[in-house]
Design an enzyme around this catalytic site. Structure first.
Site, mmCIF file in Angstrom:
data_model
loop_
_atom_site.group_PDB
_atom_site.id
_atom_site.type_symbol
_atom_site.label_atom_id
_atom_site.label_comp_id
_atom_site.label_asym_id
_atom_site.label_seq_id
_atom_site.Cartn_x
_atom_site.Cartn_y
_atom_site.Cartn_z
ATOM 1 N N GLY A 70 0.728 -1.198 0.031
ATOM 2 C CA GLY A 70 -0.013 0.001 -0.041
ATOM 3 C C GLY A 70 0.681 1.284 0.015
ATOM 4 C CG ASN A 151 -4.808 3.911 9.355
ATOM 5 O OD1 ASN A 151 -5.002 4.792 8.810
ATOM 6 N ND2 ASN A 151 -3.733 3.848 10.042
ATOM 7 C CB SER A 199 -1.926 -3.324 1.283
ATOM 8 O OG SER A 199 -1.148 -4.052 1.983
ATOM 9 N N GLY A 200 -2.258 -6.253 -0.059
ATOM 10 C CA GLY A 200 -2.819 -7.510 0.398
ATOM 11 C C GLY A 200 -3.089 -8.108 1.777
ATOM 12 C CB CYS A 324 2.925 3.388 11.247
ATOM 13 S SG CYS A 324 2.164 2.375 10.163
#
Ligand SMILES: *Cc1c(COP(=O)(O)O)cnc(C)c1O
Length: 395
Positions: A70, A151, A199-200, A324
């Site tokens: 991502g 998120n 994003s996977g 993060c």
């Protein structure tokens, strides 16, 4: 009991994805750029994955570019629109104050190059409106980039409406849809999206693989130079196993989207209702337009870090906000952006669920979170000051 409630940070790779990946490690291991049959078999797999991903998003296969995740997709989308804008002397970008750092830090870099960035305020309802975007547009605006869903606090943005505003104004519209893809129904054409990042590992696929949808006619700028892979726009031998895992996970997620969302939403709402009973707390994020799996609270008088450690000891894996920013002592920029003051923002808890969670696990969380919050308050000097009236409650 071990409860994994941190699915916004990453998800467990599904068996469907693992099985889809296996043959591409040891049987169909060729390089898709090789002209021989072993390579061409890998090339066919790659193109089938591209078709399947395109189908899930409602676009053409040639509009899908596989990336390392991502973050890379966000970087490339924003840099590309900025380069197109600069050529026409348009150097103004609109975004929001609660974007992921992959977007915010890319925008910071562009600001140093002379771009001007307007970050829309997200205090009102912990979300933005399409009208805010319309009001911020200037003659020199070259890009609008807003996330699809946040998120940390789960707010779902009015993407089709923002897309319509951008289309009318003739401005490229990118959305970081990493939290939304596989969880919310998305059709890029119907929703007026020009570029989209996914994003996977956020929908039970593998880590280190993602994709950028870029509408035909919008020229991408390379952020990784080298070979001519991905129509010359993203160099590097394709990670075929990961791409196959991503495609399988996405197809699986889209095929079960409705039932998964219904199950996860019911668990989410039970958690929100139960945790709201804890005194002096507040729900973060849009209470109506909200990701199925997101529960985010601030509790006054406690430290989120201690809360996480004690919850982990009781078998609950949660997060204070974004994976993060964990490890840094700064409060989350998202919680500050929605108007939480520093002290309150520090006492945050994010529980992010998926369809693998069970009702028993929700019961367990509903038992341990109030216990741990009460314990931490009992040893907190801040809480004592609040109780004795030396300090005023904010929540
Ligand atoms: C996880 C996440 C990203 C980063 O994706 P990676 O594949 O980990 O690089 C970007 N944006 C949002 C909203 C995310 O949740």
């Amino acid at each position: 009991m071990q409860v994994y409630a941190d699915n916004a940070a990453t998800t467990k790779t599904s068996q469907v994805a693992i099985q889809a990946m296996m043959p591409y490690f040891d049987t169909i291991y060729g390089n898709p750029s090789s002209l021989h049959s072993v390579g061409q078999e890998a090339k066919e797999a790659l193109e089938s994955a591209r078709e399947r991903v395109a189908k899930c998003l409602g676009c053409e296969p040639r509009e899908i570019y596989f990336t390392s995740g991502g973050s890379e997709a966000d970087n490339q989308a924003i840099i590309s629109a900025a380069r197109i804008g600069a050529r026409k002397n348009k150097k103004h970008i609109i975004s929001t104050a609660f974007e992921h750092h992959a977007v915010l830090h890319t925008l910071n870099k562009l600001e140093k190059e002379g771009f001007e960035v307007t970050l829309l305020d997200v205090k009102n309802g912990h979300n933005i409106t399409a009208q805010q975007v319309a009001d911020a547009i200037r003659p020199d605006t070259c890009l609008v980039t807003t996330m699809y869903a946040n998120n940390e606090i789960g707010s779902i943005l009015p993407i089709p409406e923002i897309g319509a505003v951008c289309k009318q104004a003739g401005i490229p519209f990118h959305t970081d849809a990493v939290q939304a893809v596989g969880h919310i129904a998305i059709n890029v054409k119907e929703q007026n999206i020009d570029m989209l990042s996914l994003s996977g590992h956020k929908f039970h696929g593998p880590k280190g693989v993602g994709a950028l949808y870029c509408r035909r006619g919008l020229a991408l700028t390379n952020v990784i130079e080298g070979g001519a892979q991905e129509r010359g726009k993203r160099a590097g031998t394709e990670n075929i196993p990961a791409i196959m895992g991503l495609a399988a996970a996405l197809e699986d997620a889209c095929a079960h989207l409705g039932e998964n969302a219904a199950k996860v939403t019911a668990m989410r709402d039970r958690l929100i209702e139960g945790l709201s009973k804890i005194p002096h707390c507040a729900l973060n994020g849009d209470s109506v337009n909200r990701l199925p799996g997101n529960v985010s609270f601030c509790f006054e008088g406690i430290e989120g870090e201690s809360l996480l450690l004690l919850l982990d000891m009781k078998g609950v894996c949660a997060s204070s906000g974004s994976a993060c920013t964990s490890g840094s002592l700064d409060p989350s920029h998202v919680l500050l952006a929605i108007g939480r003051v520093h002290d309150v923002a520090h006492g945050s808890l994010r529980l992010s669920l998926c369809e693998y969670n069970t009702d028993e696990e929700i019961d367990h969380i509903l038992t341990v979170v109030p216990e741990v919050v009460a314990y931490l308050r009992s040893i907190s000097p801040v809480w004592r000051d609040l109780q004795t009236g030396k300090r005023e409650y904010i929540l």
